[in-house]
Motif scaffolding. Structure first.
Motif, PDB file in Angstrom:
ATOM      1  N   VAL A 311      39.517  15.269  36.732  1.00 19.14           N
ATOM      2  CA  VAL A 311      39.994  14.703  35.469  1.00 19.14           C
ATOM      3  C   VAL A 311      40.151  15.869  34.491  1.00 19.14           C
ATOM      4  CG1 VAL A 311      39.543  13.037  33.636  1.00 19.14           C
ATOM      5  CG2 VAL A 311      38.721  12.581  35.966  1.00 19.14           C
ATOM      6  N   PHE A 312      41.330  15.988  33.886  1.00 21.20           N
ATOM      7  CA  PHE A 312      41.622  17.163  33.069  1.00 21.20           C
ATOM      8  C   PHE A 312      42.597  16.780  31.954  1.00 21.20           C
ATOM      9  CE2 PHE A 312      44.308  16.901  36.781  1.00 21.20           C
ATOM     10  CZ  PHE A 312      45.598  17.082  36.295  1.00 21.20           C
ATOM     11  N   PRO A 313      42.696  17.580  30.892  1.00 16.32           N
ATOM     12  CA  PRO A 313      43.600  17.229  29.788  1.00 16.32           C
ATOM     13  C   PRO A 313      45.042  17.100  30.261  1.00 16.32           C
ATOM     14  CG  PRO A 313      42.101  18.986  29.133  1.00 16.32           C
ATOM     15  CD  PRO A 313      41.922  18.800  30.613  1.00 16.32           C
ATOM     16  N   GLY A 314      45.725  16.080  29.750  1.00 15.86           N
ATOM     17  CA  GLY A 314      47.082  15.813  30.199  1.00 15.86           C
ATOM     18  C   GLY A 314      48.090  16.844  29.769  1.00 15.86           C
ATOM     19  N   ASP A 315      47.722  17.705  28.812  1.00 14.17           N
ATOM     20  CA  ASP A 315      48.661  18.741  28.377  1.00 14.17           C
ATOM     21  C   ASP A 315      48.345  20.090  29.021  1.00 14.17           C
ATOM     22  OD1 ASP A 315      46.336  19.424  27.065  1.00 14.17           O
ATOM     23  OD2 ASP A 315      47.195  19.448  25.050  1.00 14.17           O
ATOM     24  N   SER A 316      47.641  20.058  30.166  1.00 12.93           N
ATOM     25  CA  SER A 316      47.290  21.314  30.837  1.00 12.93           C
ATOM     26  C   SER A 316      48.484  21.978  31.495  1.00 12.93           C
ATOM     27  CB  SER A 316      46.209  21.065  31.896  1.00 12.93           C
ATOM     28  OG  SER A 316      45.019  20.591  31.316  1.00 12.93           O
ATOM     29  N   GLY A 317      49.571  21.237  31.638  1.00 13.04           N
ATOM     30  CA  GLY A 317      50.739  21.790  32.317  1.00 13.04           C
ATOM     31  C   GLY A 317      50.536  21.798  33.820  1.00 13.04           C
ATOM     32  N   GLU A 318      51.500  22.338  34.524  1.00  9.30           N
ATOM     33  CA  GLU A 318      51.402  22.399  35.981  1.00  9.30           C
ATOM     34  C   GLU A 318      50.506  23.572  36.376  1.00  9.30           C
ATOM     35  OE1 GLU A 318      55.199  22.130  38.007  1.00  9.30           O
ATOM     36  OE2 GLU A 318      56.110  21.276  36.205  1.00  9.30           O
ATOM     37  N   PHE A 319      49.588  23.311  37.287  1.00 16.27           N
ATOM     38  CA  PHE A 319      48.735  24.382  37.788  1.00 16.27           C
ATOM     39  C   PHE A 319      48.349  24.065  39.221  1.00 16.27           C
ATOM     40  CE2 PHE A 319      45.816  21.292  35.972  1.00 16.27           C
ATOM     41  CZ  PHE A 319      44.747  21.255  36.861  1.00 16.27           C
ATOM     42  N   SER A 320      47.859  25.050  39.931  1.00 22.53           N
ATOM     43  CA  SER A 320      47.457  24.874  41.319  1.00 22.53           C
ATOM     44  C   SER A 320      46.067  25.460  41.526  1.00 22.53           C
ATOM     45  CB  SER A 320      48.459  25.538  42.266  1.00 22.53           C
ATOM     46  OG  SER A 320      48.509  26.933  42.027  1.00 22.53           O
ATOM     47  N   LEU A 321      45.421  25.051  42.602  1.00 21.98           N
ATOM     48  CA  LEU A 321      44.095  25.538  42.964  1.00 21.98           C
ATOM     49  C   LEU A 321      44.101  25.935  44.430  1.00 21.98           C
ATOM     50  CD1 LEU A 321      41.861  22.811  41.251  1.00 21.98           C
ATOM     51  CD2 LEU A 321      42.302  25.119  40.406  1.00 21.98           C
ATOM     52  N   ASP A 322      43.308  26.899  44.755  1.00 25.84           N
ATOM     53  CA  ASP A 322      43.155  27.346  46.136  1.00 25.84           C
ATOM     54  C   ASP A 322      41.917  26.672  46.725  1.00 25.84           C
ATOM     55  OD1 ASP A 322      42.273  28.863  48.441  1.00 25.84           O
ATOM     56  OD2 ASP A 322      43.718  30.398  47.855  1.00 25.84           O
ATOM     57  N   TYR A 323      42.140  25.778  47.715  1.00 21.25           N
ATOM     58  CA  TYR A 323      41.006  25.043  48.276  1.00 21.25           C
ATOM     59  C   TYR A 323      40.035  25.959  49.019  1.00 21.25           C
ATOM     60  CZ  TYR A 323      42.657  20.384  47.070  1.00 21.25           C
ATOM     61  OH  TYR A 323      43.021  19.263  46.381  1.00 21.25           O
ATOM     62  N   GLY A 324      40.512  27.056  49.548  1.00 22.08           N
ATOM     63  CA  GLY A 324      39.602  27.994  50.184  1.00 22.08           C
ATOM     64  C   GLY A 324      38.584  28.530  49.193  1.00 22.08           C
ATOM     65  N   LEU A 325      39.063  28.865  47.991  1.00 23.41           N
ATOM     66  CA  LEU A 325      38.150  29.321  46.952  1.00 23.41           C
ATOM     67  C   LEU A 325      37.226  28.191  46.490  1.00 23.41           C
ATOM     68  CD1 LEU A 325      40.575  31.515  44.793  1.00 23.41           C
ATOM     69  CD2 LEU A 325      38.826  32.294  46.404  1.00 23.41           C
ATOM     70  N   LEU A 326      37.770  26.962  46.383  1.00 23.93           N
ATOM     71  CA  LEU A 326      36.938  25.827  45.974  1.00 23.93           C
ATOM     72  C   LEU A 326      35.831  25.560  46.986  1.00 23.93           C
ATOM     73  CD1 LEU A 326      39.408  23.146  44.533  1.00 23.93           C
ATOM     74  CD2 LEU A 326      37.785  24.568  43.294  1.00 23.93           C
ATOM     75  N   ARG A 327      36.184  25.584  48.267  1.00 18.18           N
ATOM     76  CA  ARG A 327      35.166  25.340  49.305  1.00 18.18           C
ATOM     77  C   ARG A 327      34.082  26.410  49.251  1.00 18.18           C
ATOM     78  NH1 ARG A 327      39.644  23.484  52.410  1.00 18.18           N
ATOM     79  NH2 ARG A 327      40.009  25.579  53.215  1.00 18.18           N
ATOM     80  N   SER A 328      34.493  27.638  49.049  1.00 14.08           N
ATOM     81  CA  SER A 328      33.531  28.723  48.953  1.00 14.08           C
ATOM     82  C   SER A 328      32.619  28.526  47.743  1.00 14.08           C
ATOM     83  CB  SER A 328      34.262  30.059  48.864  1.00 14.08           C
ATOM     84  OG  SER A 328      33.359  31.122  48.697  1.00 14.08           O
ATOM     85  N   ALA A 329      33.217  28.108  46.607  1.00 13.30           N
ATOM     86  CA  ALA A 329      32.428  27.877  45.398  1.00 13.30           C
ATOM     87  C   ALA A 329      31.429  26.747  45.602  1.00 13.30           C
ATOM     88  CB  ALA A 329      33.356  27.561  44.228  1.00 13.30           C
ATOM     89  N   ILE A 330      31.866  25.701  46.264  1.00  5.77           N
ATOM     90  CA  ILE A 330      30.955  24.573  46.522  1.00  5.77           C
ATOM     91  C   ILE A 330      29.820  25.010  47.425  1.00  5.77           C
ATOM     92  CG2 ILE A 330      30.788  22.329  47.678  1.00  5.77           C
ATOM     93  CD1 ILE A 330      33.642  21.774  46.637  1.00  5.77           C
ATOM     94  N   GLY A 331      30.145  25.761  48.473  1.00  3.88           N
ATOM     95  CA  GLY A 331      29.100  26.233  49.376  1.00  3.88           C
ATOM     96  C   GLY A 331      28.101  27.130  48.682  1.00  3.88           C
ATOM     97  N   ASN A 332      28.588  28.040  47.835  1.00  3.10           N
ATOM     98  CA  ASN A 332      27.699  28.987  47.158  1.00  3.10           C
ATOM     99  C   ASN A 332      26.844  28.315  46.096  1.00  3.10           C
ATOM    100  OD1 ASN A 332      28.761  31.094  48.668  1.00  3.10           O
ATOM    101  ND2 ASN A 332      30.298  31.626  47.123  1.00  3.10           N
ATOM    102  N   THR A 333      27.436  27.361  45.371  1.00  2.00           N
ATOM    103  CA  THR A 333      26.728  26.746  44.252  1.00  2.00           C
ATOM    104  C   THR A 333      25.835  25.597  44.693  1.00  2.00           C
ATOM    105  OG1 THR A 333      28.531  27.330  42.757  1.00  2.00           O
ATOM    106  CG2 THR A 333      27.007  25.624  42.010  1.00  2.00           C
ATOM    107  N   PHE A 334      26.378  24.707  45.526  1.00  2.00           N
ATOM    108  CA  PHE A 334      25.663  23.477  45.834  1.00  2.00           C
ATOM    109  C   PHE A 334      24.783  23.591  47.074  1.00  2.00           C
ATOM    110  CE2 PHE A 334      29.182  22.336  43.160  1.00  2.00           C
ATOM    111  CZ  PHE A 334      28.667  21.346  42.339  1.00  2.00           C
TER     112      PHE A 334
END
Length: 628
Positions: A311-334
């Motif tokens: 859930v994010f502000p509707g005026d954030s514009g178009e953006f993308s995320l790298d799931y490889g980085l997200l998975r790594s972040a989840i593994g490291n943090t959680f």
């Protein structure tokens, strides 16, 4: 059977009428009786002879999903395996809690929304701007208008709660979590409170580091407790749990939109990522019995992680995320997070419907390399007749939503109102020359795949429109394939007054009230409304092309579509309800569908409700001190 077209079509009525099942599951048998040993250990229903897994279903997981789907079909001669009665002494507690985790009440009721909740139809054209800032107050608004209690009901000695998000049988298998840069919290709807399950390192959560506005974003996670639905519905419950995930996703997306926030599933996360993110260990396959069994199975009450919604502000514009980085972040943090609290017990005894848990294991999403997250531009919905709406705000519509129990069989909807409702069911919107398929409109834009679900409509009482069977094509890339797959006698003509941009087709003219009632397990509610429908999904090809993990997602899509129908009905002053009980292959036969290319996954009906005056309504908060 009566369905009289302009030129006669034979529907081979013998397998459709008369229906004489021995025990319709929508009728109460003996509410105090428990499941019998015969029921649990009898042979399962024979697999559908019409739709076995094809020879192309070489993937074992896809084959498992198709086998489960066929096994849990209802037919006029035999229902999917389930309890013969309701064991009220073991009805699961509908409220999960995590004592002794820290308890943080949200404002009740939330203070008046600033700016005020927008008029309902406006959010389908654009998100309010500027978006509301993320704060304890706006977080309370988000949850209060999506996942909280909406009322309590009382009749005689019985009292029970209702929620803003609908659920099959009002059993609510869906649990929700709020993840911010600083914490993971379980949402407790009875108290409208957050239970902090984990504190994250000093606002340095790498999960949010890759977002354009991390301090204004959050993640809502969903999980399912299969036992809550299986208690009543047996083996078919896995379907209904995933309907409810879709309902919840859409409820949050609509509530967020009223605040100027956008939503998108983080669907590139694997099941193992969701386990870590939500702190929910999976169900160990070795614990699953080899058949249905009664006993004390604590793991049956475990939560199955479903998905995470950004859930994010509707005026954030178009953006993308790298799931490889997200998975790594989840593994490291959680991976090293200390989780607080233990789940409360829901029942003293259980029945394990083993096929549910085996199928859930088979359709878990694996890690898929090179999958990326992106936010497409917001596309406004097609507008046909916005004067049909009754002038309510988003907040008023979502909190007044109820599931109809009975329809009056009299009320007729105006044709323009019917078209307007269907316009808000389109995934791509009303752009000139746009072909439907891409999911760009609210709330369908939460999904990262093209629309796979269409609508077969039984029109009963729409003024200015001939009664009969119609079809709304929600992905026009499959129009020709649908025409080839369905009955050659269907005319596929645009009905009178149908606006450009609405891919609605009349298939055959005739009175289909008795037909729709019969197909929906003889329930009058399917024939007593203005229209009813079956949601027809492209099925086996999707599982083969993408993976077995799409099986629950097809049901999410139907649940999201169902939530739109609920809100649209209430916004125009009537009501609606989902129908989970229908004769699967009888529906396919009426449409002429063979094999497993297309399957009916959810039914629905829309009409004027009959209010039961014996039932008293009570405020949602503060409610009685009971778990019901």
């Amino acid at each position: 059977m009566s369905l009289l077209p302009s030129r006669r079509i034979s529907f081979r009525p013998q397998p459709l009428f008369p229906f004489k099942p021995s025990t319709p599951p929508h009728k109460t048998i003996n509410p105090k009786s428990s499941i019998t040993t015969n029921t649990m250990h009898s042979k399962p229903p024979p697999p559908s002879t019409e739709q076995p897994p094809s020879s192309t279903a070489t993937d074992a997981s896809a084959a498992a999903a198709i086998t489960y789907h066929n096994r849990t079909k209802h037919s006029p001669t035999r229902y999917a395996r389930g309890p013969h009665g309701l064991d009220w002494s073991n009805q699961p507690n509908p409220f999960r809690r995590y004592p002794p985790s820290p308890h943080h009440p949200l404002q009740l009721p939330p203070p008046p929304q600033q700016p005020p909740s927008p008029p309902y139809p406006t959010i389908f054209h654009s998100l309010p701007s500027p978006p509301s800032p993320l704060s304890p107050t706006t977080l309370s608004h988000l949850l209060f208008h999506s996942l909280s209690l909406s009322a309590w009901k009382s009749s005689g000695p019985s009292t029970w709660s209702l929620r803003v998000n609908p659920s099959s049988g009002n059993l609510h298998p869906t649990e929700s979590y709020v993840i911010t840069p600083s914490s993971v919290a379980h949402y407790a709807p009875k108290a409208h409170a957050l239970e902090t399950r984990a504190s994250l390192p000093s606002n340095h959560n790498p999960l949010f580091a890759h977002l354009p506005r991390p301090d204004s974003s959050l993640v809502v996670g969903f999980s399912s407790i299969f036992w809550r639905e299986a208690w009543k519905y047996g083996e078919r419950a896995f379907r209904y749990c995933n309907h409810d995930v879709g309902h919840a996703i859409a409820a949050v997306a609509v509530s967020a939109a009223s605040l100027g926030w956008d939503c998108r599933l983080l669907d590139g996360l694997a099941f193992s990522d969701l386990e870590r993110l939500l702190g929910l260990p999976g169900i160990c396959p070795s614990e699953i019995p080899t058949g249905p069994a009664r006993g004390r199975f604590n793991w049956v009450e475990a939560e199955h992680p479903d998905c995470a919604l950004l859930v994010f502000p509707g005026d954030s514009g178009e953006f993308s995320l790298d799931y490889g980085l997200l998975r790594s972040a989840i593994g490291n943090t959680f991976g090293s997070v200390e989780w607080v609290g233990s789940p409360n017990s829901l029942s003293k005894d259980h029945v394990c419907w083993d096929v549910i848990y085996r199928t859930a294991e088979a359709v878990k999403k694996p890690v898929i390399e090179d999958e990326r997250f992106y936010v497409p531009p917001f596309q406004g919905s097609l507008s046909v007749s916005e004067s049909s709406y009754k002038g309510m705000t988003v907040a008023e519509v979502v909190r007044k939503r109820r599931s109809a129990v009975d329809l009056d069989g009299v009320h007729a909807m105006e044709r323009e109102t019917f078209y307007q409702i269907l316009a808000h069911c389109l995934p791509t919107g009303g752009g000139e020359g746009e072909k439907q398929g891409k999911q760009l409109t609210l709330p369908f834009r939460v999904m990262g795949w093209d629309a796979e679900v269409h609508m077969a409509l039984f029109v009963h009482r729409v003024a200015g429109l001939a009664s009969g069977l119609y079809f709304l094509v929600r992905n026009e890339g499959y129009l020709n394939r649908l025409k080839r797959a369905m009955r050659a006698e269907f005319v596929w003509e645009k009905p009178e007054g149908c606006p450009d941009g609405l891919p609605l087709y009349r298939l055959v003219v005739g009175d289909c009230r008795r037909l729709s009632m019969g197909l929906s397990c003889h329930q009058d509610i399917a024939s007593d409304g203005c229209f009813s429908l079956g949601m027809i999904a492209r099925f086996e090809p999707v599982l083969q092309e993408k993976g077995a993990w799409m099986y629950p997602r097809l049901f999410w899509e139907t649940g999201i579509l169902g939530q739109v129908l609920y809100l649209e009905a209430h916004a125009v002053g009537i009501s609606a309800t989902g129908i989970g009980c229908y004769f699967d292959d009888a529906v396919h036969e009426v449409l002429g569908l063979k094999g497993s290319e297309f399957q009916s996954l959810y039914h629905f009906t829309v009409g004027a409700p009959v209010v039961d005056k014996r039932i008293m309504s009570l405020p949602a908060y503060p409610g009685p001190d009971i778990d019901a």
